[in-house]
Each structure stands twice: as structure tokens, then as C-alpha cells.
Design a protein around this motif. Structure first.
Motif, mmCIF file in Angstrom:
data_model
loop_
_atom_site.group_PDB
_atom_site.id
_atom_site.type_symbol
_atom_site.label_atom_id
_atom_site.label_comp_id
_atom_site.label_asym_id
_atom_site.label_seq_id
_atom_site.Cartn_x
_atom_site.Cartn_y
_atom_site.Cartn_z
ATOM 1 N N ALA A 30 0.829 -1.211 0.000
ATOM 2 C CA ALA A 30 0.000 0.000 0.000
ATOM 3 C C ALA A 30 0.859 1.256 0.000
ATOM 4 N N ASP A 31 0.304 2.323 -0.567
ATOM 5 C CA ASP A 31 0.941 3.642 -0.514
ATOM 6 C C ASP A 31 0.486 4.411 0.721
ATOM 7 N N VAL A 32 -0.788 4.215 1.105
ATOM 8 C CA VAL A 32 -1.360 4.919 2.249
ATOM 9 C C VAL A 32 -1.954 3.887 3.204
ATOM 10 N N LEU A 33 -1.574 3.961 4.475
ATOM 11 C CA LEU A 33 -2.145 3.100 5.504
ATOM 12 C C LEU A 33 -3.006 3.946 6.430
ATOM 13 N N LEU A 34 -4.220 3.482 6.687
ATOM 14 C CA LEU A 34 -5.128 4.141 7.628
ATOM 15 C C LEU A 34 -5.151 3.308 8.905
ATOM 16 N N MET A 35 -4.685 3.898 10.005
ATOM 17 C CA MET A 35 -4.518 3.133 11.238
ATOM 18 C C MET A 35 -4.933 3.951 12.449
ATOM 19 N N PRO A 36 -5.472 3.313 13.484
ATOM 20 C CA PRO A 36 -5.733 4.028 14.745
ATOM 21 C C PRO A 36 -4.426 4.343 15.459
ATOM 22 N N TYR A 37 -4.485 5.314 16.364
ATOM 23 C CA TYR A 37 -3.295 5.758 17.096
ATOM 24 C C TYR A 37 -2.481 4.599 17.670
ATOM 25 N N GLN A 38 -3.174 3.708 18.404
ATOM 26 C CA GLN A 38 -2.467 2.702 19.174
ATOM 27 C C GLN A 38 -1.643 1.763 18.303
ATOM 28 N N SER A 39 -2.086 1.546 17.051
ATOM 29 C CA SER A 39 -1.349 0.651 16.163
ATOM 30 C C SER A 39 -0.026 1.245 15.726
ATOM 31 N N VAL A 40 0.093 2.565 15.742
ATOM 32 C CA VAL A 40 1.325 3.239 15.335
ATOM 33 C C VAL A 40 2.207 3.523 16.545
ATOM 34 N N ILE A 41 1.600 3.971 17.636
ATOM 35 C CA ILE A 41 2.370 4.379 18.811
ATOM 36 C C ILE A 41 3.021 3.180 19.493
ATOM 37 N N SER A 42 2.296 2.065 19.586
ATOM 38 C CA SER A 42 2.817 0.882 20.274
ATOM 39 C C SER A 42 3.768 0.112 19.366
ATOM 40 N N LYS A 43 5.029 -0.011 19.779
ATOM 41 C CA LYS A 43 6.017 -0.720 18.973
ATOM 42 C C LYS A 43 5.668 -2.193 18.833
ATOM 43 N N SER A 44 5.177 -2.810 19.911
ATOM 44 C CA SER A 44 4.824 -4.231 19.847
ATOM 45 C C SER A 44 3.700 -4.471 18.844
ATOM 46 N N THR A 45 2.732 -3.541 18.789
ATOM 47 C CA THR A 45 1.634 -3.672 17.813
ATOM 48 C C THR A 45 2.151 -3.494 16.397
ATOM 49 N N ARG A 46 3.045 -2.516 16.206
ATOM 50 C CA ARG A 46 3.639 -2.318 14.872
ATOM 51 C C ARG A 46 4.374 -3.569 14.422
ATOM 52 N N ASP A 47 5.135 -4.154 15.332
ATOM 53 C CA ASP A 47 5.901 -5.352 14.975
ATOM 54 C C ASP A 47 4.978 -6.518 14.630
ATOM 55 N N SER A 48 3.889 -6.676 15.398
ATOM 56 C CA SER A 48 2.960 -7.786 15.130
ATOM 57 C C SER A 48 2.249 -7.609 13.800
ATOM 58 N N LEU A 49 2.026 -6.358 13.399
ATOM 59 C CA LEU A 49 1.374 -6.080 12.110
ATOM 60 C C LEU A 49 2.366 -6.059 10.951
ATOM 61 N N GLY A 50 3.658 -6.089 11.267
ATOM 62 C CA GLY A 50 4.666 -6.045 10.221
ATOM 63 C C GLY A 50 4.810 -4.671 9.586
ATOM 64 N N ILE A 51 4.554 -3.610 10.362
ATOM 65 C CA ILE A 51 4.609 -2.250 9.836
ATOM 66 C C ILE A 51 6.004 -1.667 10.045
ATOM 67 N N ASP A 52 6.641 -1.275 8.946
ATOM 68 C CA ASP A 52 7.951 -0.641 8.983
ATOM 69 C C ASP A 52 7.774 0.847 8.700
ATOM 70 N N LEU A 53 8.080 1.687 9.678
ATOM 71 C CA LEU A 53 7.898 3.135 9.531
ATOM 72 C C LEU A 53 9.111 3.824 8.926
ATOM 73 N N ASN A 54 10.106 3.059 8.547
ATOM 74 C CA ASN A 54 11.319 3.649 7.996
ATOM 75 C C ASN A 54 11.013 4.479 6.745
ATOM 76 N N ASP A 55 11.435 5.747 6.765
ATOM 77 C CA ASP A 55 11.299 6.665 5.627
ATOM 78 C C ASP A 55 9.836 6.961 5.280
ATOM 79 N N SER A 56 8.931 6.755 6.217
ATOM 80 C CA SER A 56 7.511 7.005 5.943
ATOM 81 C C SER A 56 7.113 8.399 6.420
ATOM 82 N N VAL A 57 5.937 8.826 5.992
ATOM 83 C CA VAL A 57 5.350 10.088 6.452
ATOM 84 C C VAL A 57 4.167 9.734 7.344
ATOM 85 N N ILE A 58 4.223 10.148 8.603
ATOM 86 C CA ILE A 58 3.169 9.815 9.564
ATOM 87 C C ILE A 58 2.325 11.056 9.810
#
Length: 565
Positions: free
Chosen positions: A154-182
Motif C-alpha cells: 500500500a501507498d497509504v495506511l489508515l490506522m488508529p493511534y495505538q497501532s502506530v504508537i505501540s512498537k509491539s503492535t507495529r511489529d505484530s502487524l509487520g509495519i515498517d515506519l522507515n522513511d515514511s510520512v506519519i
């Protein structure tokens, strides 16, 4: 069949290697609730239709990420508790991996196929929660895992706060924030979101239940456990008993309402002498919390000699507000990851002690996002004073030159906008809504003022009250008098439902089961030219993330002014 399976596996491996070779910068759009994200997805669809891109421009791929609560379509798994759903899904996955009947919606090849179709589609593709659920039911595949798979491309991800703020949740979802625009929308909530997500709570009764069930687990399976697993379980047991002993000592000495650093707590409970990383890793790898929960259910169903003891054990589990097993594992897991920005609070109420690990500052947590992301945008209509937000949110080493503040004019011109403070009602009575002044006369005066406004303001009016209790009190009073009936002559009336407070039967007919249904009926009343009044509560679901556009809110009335936080 074996050769066909090998061909499919090789195709999947080829897709994965292609995905890893192609790196795209993502835009991660965050908001507080899924309903707000649904509206963002609809607005994006409107923008794309109004301004279609050129034919040679690569089309946008947009995906919503949510929990199983919003996306699971397996009726046997759906439950009121998200944790229970996660456990049931994991059990079905294990069964399927073992060659036994599992979840009928878990098909990796189907999910890969739909994900590839999503990526190769020539048109813009927006997979919001509704689209994901439709795809899941239509193709008998899991919308939850489909969203995680399509998120890779995807080019754009729509996510609730907790999925981005919590590192453990990001890791479980496989979300890599490297070089992204939040992008954090509704940015005035961001500080509270960081603090809430960084808080872990552990009640004394949860520790006691955990210890009790862990003792039973060791006695039952001691001979079947490997030596390494047995030692790890004993470490977990020792950890729980150390914490329970510390809470007992504080309660017996009368030392409650204690504030301490996480380091001090670890020293006093002797947890600093243990390798907590190994304990937490073992608990997560073996899913010990799920096993204890399953054993507790089995024990409650068995008829053993000590029936009273088993009954009391089951009663302890049922009376716990949270799953005691996950509460304990979550607490010690947070203890491993804490930094100097955390404090530990010990309080006691009605003889029950409670530990709370709270984040005292959000600077360190926000800094980790800044390190990964290309840029972070915080947007909202109520961000001022900005300096206060910068001091509490940004790390000290961030220079002012690295931040940019942009303020846009209001969408409504000054000539079309009127803001009034109404100090008194139609009879001249002062409208002072402090708690001590809330008399029946004040309620009637408030109703008469809203009635007069309904005669002057066309289309829709949204009225916000400070609480559901006071809203119910006023509406009941107006129902007994002629105020409510006079309002209904002018406009249709709708009332926001409370998740906890039951309104009387005379008012329930103005409510709806869901926010979407309520807004649909409210909109219909306005488009039919009758007009409507929507009574809501500040801080509840209708106060944020609902787009009251055009005639839906020609007037907004706030009853009383909330104190600043």
C-alpha cells in the motif's frame, strides 16, 4: 497435487522477493477511532473521483488496518473480548498447522492471490474496513490477514493511534515506519494517546489468581515439562510471588498511594536479580497465558474432591476485570521495556491493591517515531497553544528549525460565522451550569433557550451536554413539561446513546443502536426539509470524527463550558 503446491509456493516466494526489492515511501494516516478513518477513506474516494490522475501516473493503493474485533468474519471466534478473539484465532491456526480442522477463512494462497490482485489493479484501490469485510465474505478468506498482506504494497495506511504508537503492535502487524510520512489527525489527542498506551495496570487479585493457577499448572505438568521449560516456569512463578509479596508488605504497613521509579520497584521486588527478558520471551513463545486460561476453564468443569476450592478459583477468575494471565504477562513485559520516563504507582481501594506503570513523559516514545519516519505531521483544529505541545511532546535535542507550524484559515468566512456566549435564558435566569446550581428551574430555562434557537436556526442543530447523566436528567424534565413537545413541533429529535447509562423508555425511541444509524436518520430528517436537533455529549462518539457538513450543523450549542485539562 504435490507439484501444484510446489508451483504455488514458488510463485509466493517470487512475489515476496519482488516486494522486498521494491521499496515505497508510505503515508501512515492515524486517527483516534475507526469511524474517523472510515470518513477519511470516503473523502479520499471523493477526491480521486473529482481529480483523477493522469494515465501514466501509478495509481494509489490505500489500506485500512484494524484489529480482529473489526475484521474477523468467523462467527465462532467473534467475542466481546478482543483478547479472547486473539486466543481463539491462534488456537485455530495451531489446529490448521497440525493438519486438523481450523478456521475456514484462513487460506494463505487465497490471501496471496487477492493481495496480488490489489497490487496489480490499474485503478485506484481503497481497501477500507467495509471493503475488506466484503472481500472476506465473498471469497471465504480472512479480512484481518488480508489487510496485513495488502499493507505491504500500500501507498497509504489508515490506522488508529495505538497501532502506530505501540512498537509491539507495529511489529505484530509487520509495519515498517522507515522513511515514511506519519500524519496524526485530531492531534489534540496525541499526548493522552501516548500516556494511555504506555500505561499497564496490575491488580492484586490478578497476581493472586496467576500464582494460584501457575501452582496448579506446575503440579499437573511437572513430569511432562522439559528441564528448560520447568526452570522458566519456576522463574515466572518466583517473579509473580515477589510482586505479590511486595504488595502485601505495602498494604500491611499502610504505605499506599506510593509513587516510585520503575528501577526502585525492580530493586525492592528483587526483579533486578532475574533475567526478565528470558522470562518474558518464554511467556510469549509458549503462550503460557493462553494455556493457563484453558486449564482454568477445564478445572472449573471438572468434579474433583476439593470442589469448594475449585469453585473459589473459578470465581476469582470470573470476577477479574481483565484476563489475569494477560494482565500479568503484559505488566512484566512492560517492565522490561521501560525507560527513565516511567513511574510506578501503588494504590489501594476497598482493601484491593493495584499497581500502575505509567509513562511520565512522552518525549522518548515520540523520539523513536521521529528516528524512523521521514517526517511527522500533527494536524487538528484545536492544537493551540502549540508551545505547550512542543515542550511535552518533542525531545529536547530537536531544534526549532526542524519543526514547522502552519495555521490555515477557517473553512467558514467570518461573515458567515457567529459565536455567542449566552449568559441568561428567555426569562432572564442566569445559565450557570456548575454542579451546585443544577436545579429543575435551570433545566427548564436551558430547554426554553434551546427551543428559541430551534425556531431561528434552519436545518440541523447539534447540542452538546457535559455528561450523559445530565443530558438524561434534562431530557426527562423537558418530557414531563411542554418543552420537548414544543421542540418536536419545530424539528425532529435524536439522542446519542450511552454505552453504560440506560435512558428511560420514553426517550429510547429517539435513540439508535449505532452511531451510523443515528446519523443516517438525522441526515434524512434534515434533507426532508423538516430539520432536526441532535443531543450529544462532549467527549463521546459524536463529539469527534463526525463530519457535520452543510445543513447537518447550521448551529452548535454547548451546554456549560468544560474545564481545561
Amino acid at each position: 497435487a504435490k507439484r501444484l503446491q510446489q508451483n504455488k509456493d514458488s510463485e509466493i516466494e517470487a512475489i515476496e522477493s519482488w516486494r522486498q526489492a521494491v521499496h515505497r515511501r508510505k503515508i501512515v494516516y492515524c486517527s483516534r477511532t475507526h469511524s474517523q478513518l472510515q470518513q477519511v477513506a470516503k473523502e479520499m474516494q471523493t477526491c480521486i473521483k473529482a481529480h483523477p490522475p493522469a494515465s501514466k501516473v501509478r495509481k494509489l493503493k490505500i489500506v485500512s488496518l484494524a484489529s480482529r474485533k473489526e475484521l474477523c468474519c468467523n462467527t465462532s471466534v467473534q467475542s466481546e473480548s478482543l483478547q479472547a478473539m486473539n486466543e481463539a484465532c491462534a488456537d485455530l491456526s495451531d489446529r490448521k498447522a497440525a493438519g486438523k480442522p481450523g478456521c475456514p477463512f484462513q487460506s494463505s494462497h487465497k490471501i496471496e492471490y487477492e493481495s496480488l490482485k490489489f497490487q496489480l489493479a490499474e485503478a485506484e484501490n481503497i481497501m477500507d474496513i467495509e471493503e475488506l469485510n466484503n472481500a472476506g465474505r465473498k471469497n471465504a478468506l480472512c479480512p484481518y490477514y488480508l489487510s496485513r498482506q495488502t499493507a505491504v504494497d500500500a501507498d497509504v495506511l489508515l490506522m488508529p493511534y495505538q497501532s502506530v504508537i505501540s512498537k509491539s503492535t507495529r511489529d505484530s502487524l509487520g509495519i515498517d515506519l522507515n522513511d515514511s510520512v506519519i500524519i496524526f489527525d485530531e492531534g489534540h489527542n496525541i499526548l493522552d494517546a501516548f500516556l494511555d498506551i504506555g500505561t499497564q495496570e496490575l491488580a492484586y487479585k490478578d497476581v493472586r489468581t496467576f500464582c494460584l493457577l501457575l501452582d496448579m499448572y506446575i503440579r499437573r505438568f511437572e513430569r511432562r515439562l522439559k528441564a528448560t521449560s520447568f526452570l522458566a516456569v519456576k522463574k515466572l512463578q518466583k517473579c509473580a510471588k515477589f510482586i505479590m509479596q511486595w504488595m502485601d508488605e505495602k498494604s500491611e504497613s499502610g504505605k499506599c498511594n506510593i509513587v516510585a521509579s520503575a528501577e526502585t520497584f525492580a530493586f525492592e521486588t528483587k526483579l533486578d536479580n532475574m533475567n526478565m527478558n528470558e522470562v518474558v520471551e518464554f511467556a510469549k513463545r509458549t503462550r503460557i497465558a493462553q494455556k493457563l486460561r484453558g486449564m482454568a476453564r477445564k478445572i472449573s468443569q471438572e468434579k474433583e474432591r476439593d470442589e469448594a476450592k475449585l469453585k473459589s478459583t473459578d470465581q476469582t477468575i470470573n470476577n477479574s476485570v481483565k484476563n489475569p494471565f494477560h494482565a500479568f504477562i503484559g505488566f512484566i513485559g512492560a517492565m522490561v521495556e521501560v525507560s527513565s520516563g516511567y513511574k510506578l504507582l501503588f494504590t489501594e481501594s476497598n482493601g484491593e491493591g493495584c499497581l500502575r506503570l505509567v509513562r511520565a513523559s512522552v518525549g522518548d516514545a515520540f523520539a523513536s517515531l521521529l528516528d524512523d519516519a521521514k517526517s511527522v505531521i500533527i494536524s487538528g483544529g484545536t492544537l493551540t497553544p502549540v508551545n505547550d505541545l512542543k515542550v511535552r511532546l518533542l525531545p529536547k535535542n530537536i531544534a526549532d528549525t526542524s519543526t514547522l507550524f502552519i495555521q490555515c484559515p477557517h473553512v467558514i468566512d467570518d461573515a458567515g460565522f457567529l459565536c455567542l456566549a449566552v449568559p441568561s435564558g428567555p426569562t432572564g435566569m442566569q445559565l450557570n451550569f456548575k454542579y451546585k446550581n443544577r436545579s429543575v428551574q435551570l433545566q427548564q430555562e436551558c430547554g426554553r433557550a434551546i427551543l428559541n434557537f430551534s425556531r431561528l436556526i434552519p436545518d440541523g442543530i447539534v447540542v452538546f451536554f457535559p455528561s450523559f447523566k445530565y443530558l438524561e436528567t434534562c431530557l426527562s424534565q423537558w418530557k414531563e413539561s411542554d418543552v420537548m413537545s414544543a421542540m418536536e413541533v419545530k424539528k425532529a429529535i435524536f439522542i446519542e446513546s450511552s454505552p453504560s447509562l440506560q435512558f428511560p423508555p420514553s426517550l429510547k425511541r429517539y435513540q439508535s443502536k449505532s452511531v451510523g444509524d443515528l446519523i443516517a436518520k438525522y441526515t434524512l430528517a434534515i434533507t426532508s426539509k423538516r430539520g432536526a436537533i441532535l443531543f450529544a455529549v462532549a467527549g463521546a462518539k459524536l463529539s469527534e470524527g463526525v463530519n457535520f457538513r452543510d445543513g447537518l450543523a447550521r448551529g452548535v450549542i454547548v451546554v456549560g463550558l468544560p474545564f481545561p485539562s
